[in-house]
Design a protein around this motif. Structure first.
Motif, mmCIF file in Angstrom:
data_model
loop_
_atom_site.group_PDB
_atom_site.id
_atom_site.type_symbol
_atom_site.label_atom_id
_atom_site.label_comp_id
_atom_site.label_asym_id
_atom_site.label_seq_id
_atom_site.Cartn_x
_atom_site.Cartn_y
_atom_site.Cartn_z
ATOM 1 N N ARG A 224 0.853 -1.188 0.000
ATOM 2 C CA ARG A 224 0.000 0.000 0.000
ATOM 3 C C ARG A 224 0.890 1.239 0.000
ATOM 4 N NH1 ARG A 224 -1.261 -3.418 4.019
ATOM 5 N NH2 ARG A 224 -3.189 -4.613 3.876
ATOM 6 N N GLY A 225 0.559 2.196 -0.860
ATOM 7 C CA GLY A 225 1.385 3.399 -0.947
ATOM 8 C C GLY A 225 1.460 4.147 0.363
ATOM 9 N N ARG A 226 0.383 4.126 1.146
ATOM 10 C CA ARG A 226 0.358 4.834 2.418
ATOM 11 C C ARG A 226 1.385 4.281 3.402
ATOM 12 N NH1 ARG A 226 -1.500 3.408 7.106
ATOM 13 N NH2 ARG A 226 -2.470 1.513 6.273
ATOM 14 N N GLU A 227 1.712 2.989 3.295
ATOM 15 C CA GLU A 227 2.545 2.345 4.305
ATOM 16 C C GLU A 227 4.029 2.379 3.994
ATOM 17 O OE1 GLU A 227 1.020 -1.587 4.676
ATOM 18 O OE2 GLU A 227 -0.714 -0.972 5.875
ATOM 19 N N ARG A 229 6.253 4.866 3.315
ATOM 20 C CA ARG A 229 7.062 5.824 4.069
ATOM 21 C C ARG A 229 7.110 5.458 5.549
ATOM 22 N NH1 ARG A 229 6.518 12.438 3.764
ATOM 23 N NH2 ARG A 229 8.279 12.899 5.149
ATOM 24 N N GLU A 230 5.977 5.013 6.097
ATOM 25 C CA GLU A 230 5.958 4.599 7.500
ATOM 26 C C GLU A 230 6.897 3.417 7.728
ATOM 27 O OE1 GLU A 230 1.974 3.726 8.529
ATOM 28 O OE2 GLU A 230 1.221 5.751 8.152
ATOM 29 N N THR A 249 4.442 -0.001 -5.725
ATOM 30 C CA THR A 249 3.221 -0.089 -4.939
ATOM 31 C C THR A 249 2.130 -0.850 -5.696
ATOM 32 O OG1 THR A 249 2.594 2.109 -5.765
ATOM 33 C CG2 THR A 249 3.712 1.995 -3.647
#
Length: 475
Positions: A224-227, A229-230, A249
């Protein structure tokens, strides 16, 4: 059919690998400018390229006529449209046309758009790539400065079987449950098998923090693109400075997801050949198999096992065999791969195939995670084929004894819940009932905890602290 035609750009373009024109250096005359222009146009790639035109478009592929005679499987082409230039890879060649899988979505492709053969994207890793995030084509994906190119690397093959170094040295990961039950050696290939949401990425990040490696290469495939960087900034954290991340992604094309592990492997091979001990993490190899399946079905391959074409099971060992120890005088690639088991079915065709290629597997259990025990490693289902090279004799005996106690404890769980267990009738079961919960406590560990330098000592200390009140009470 046209085999080659004029490359009609708005201005004559320099070869792909030539940088943009810079101001004239001091002391040079217009004659020097004319000489540079002559060299630019003397390259046949500037004016004449093998090319054809799009004759058919589908959501995942487009068909090009006119370049069959010059094309080879794996060649890269460039598609020109009103939206700009897009690249793709030739995945099938027929007598009259070729099939191209684009690196980006082909929604902007149109019938009769020109397509040119172009130079392949060659991986040219450099030691300055550590700390950077790149895409599947080796381009920066972190918004930072342009990458420094090293020596281009073409297609690579695994070292021959008899030229590889032998795997002989173990190392500490700092994760107690791994170091006790499934220890890892430099050059080993280990799979982390689990369903979705069980904690694979967290465990991989804990392993990436091990101090035993000079370089870490992480390939995030279909994440998932959101994850992303995290995962890189929070979970990998301090190890990011020595990490090269290759990201594709879930919204990217199948070709980009297919190429990401290959690009990561090429980067790992570069650092291995320099003599580094490299840790390669691929999360997840199952999504790589999904990308292989999407491309293969798109070119007409029939499925043979739960929707997977046969080429998927050919391409998996081609990639994974490139990891491992290098030849004499080089380093090693220790590969840790996450395997997403669909529906928690560990006999899924991809999981079963990968299990036979790797040198061991760690199984994460959803039931253990539901009990709040992290990492949720099932020590009875996990195995490291190279554990005897990492254990001392005493550690091997202790690990086997611990597994035996845990097996006895789990096998009698239902009997104990029904109240049929009577303490004192079986001394070994009494010991397991008393100590296994304490062992489970000792194995619990979070990413925020410090790595364990000596897991066996930590376990012994924890058990002693639990036994002490019992001893005092008996006195």
């Amino acid at each position: 059919m046209v085999d080659a035609f004029y490359d009609q750009s708005e201005t004559p373009a320099a070869p792909d690998d030539e940088p943009a024109a810079e101001p004239r250096p001091a002391g040079e005359t217009p004659l020097h400018d004319l000489e540079r222009i002559f060299r630019r146009f003397s390259d046949e790639r500037t004016l004449l390229r093998a090319g054809g035109r799009i004759v058919e478009i589908s959501p995942s592929h487009f068909r090009v006529s006119g370049i069959s005679a010059k094309a080879r499987l794996g060649d890269v082409v460039e598609h020109r449209s009103s939206s700009g230039a897009r690249a793709g890879e030739i995945v099938r060649i027929g007598p009259d046309d070729v099939l191209v899988a684009p690196f980006e979505r082909s929604a902007d492709a149109g019938i009769d758009d020109p397509v040119f053969l172009r130079d392949a994207y060659g991986a040219a890793p450099h030691e300055s790539w550590r700390g950077r995030v790149i895409d599947s084509l080796g381009r920066p994906a972190d918004g930072k400065d342009r990458l420094v190119d090293g020596t281009p690397r073409g297609a690579t093959a695994p070292p021959s079987a008899m030229s590889r170094q032998r795997v002989a040295t173990g190392f500490r990961t700092g994760v107690r449950v791994i170091d006790i039950f499934t220890p890892i050696c430099f050059g080993q290939r280990l799979g982390v098998f689990a369903g979705s949401g069980v904690g694979k990425s967290t465990l991989l990040a804990m392993l990436a923090s091990a101090d035993a490696f000079d370089t870490v290469v992480v390939s995030l495939v279909g994440e998932r693109g959101r994850e992303v960087r995290e995962f890189l900034e929070d979970t990998i954290g301090p190890a990011l400075a020595k990490t090269v991340a290759v990201v594709a992604t879930s919204d990217e094309s199948a070709m980009m997801r297919k190429r990401a592990p290959d690009m990561a492997m090429r980067v790992a091979e570069f650092f291995r050949d320099r003599g580094d001990r490299v840790l390669l993490i691929i999360d997840s190899i199952t999504r790589f198999a999904h990308a292989l399946r999407e491309v293969a079905i798109g070119i007409g391959e029939p499925p043979v096992a739960r929707g997977y074409p046969a080429s998927v099971f050919t391409d998996l060992p081609k990639l994974l065999e490139r990891a491992g120890p290098g030849i004499d005088g080089t380093g090693s690639i220790t590969a840790i791969l996450s395997v997403l088991v669909d529906g928690d079915d560990h006999n899924d065709p991809v999981a079963d195939s990968i299990r036979g290629i790797l040198d061991g597997h760690v199984v994460l259990s959803r039931s253990i995670a539901e009990q709040g025990r992290y990492p949720p490693v099932d020590p009875l289902a996990s195995i490291s084929r190279l554990a005897p090279k990492a254990w001392t004799r005493e550690q091997r005996v202790l690990a086997e004894r611990l597994k035996s106690m845990i097996a006895r404890f789990e096998d009698t769980r239902d009997i104990r819940l029904l109240g049929a267990y009577q303490p004192g009738t079986d001394p070994e079961l009494d010991q397991a009932v008393r100590q296994v919960p304490w062992i489970y406590e000792a194995l619990m560990q979070s990413p925020q905890d410090d790595p364990s330098p000596d897991p066996f000592t930590d376990l012994a200390r924890h058990l002693k602290s639990k036994e002490q009140p019992v001893d005092e009470a008996s006195e």
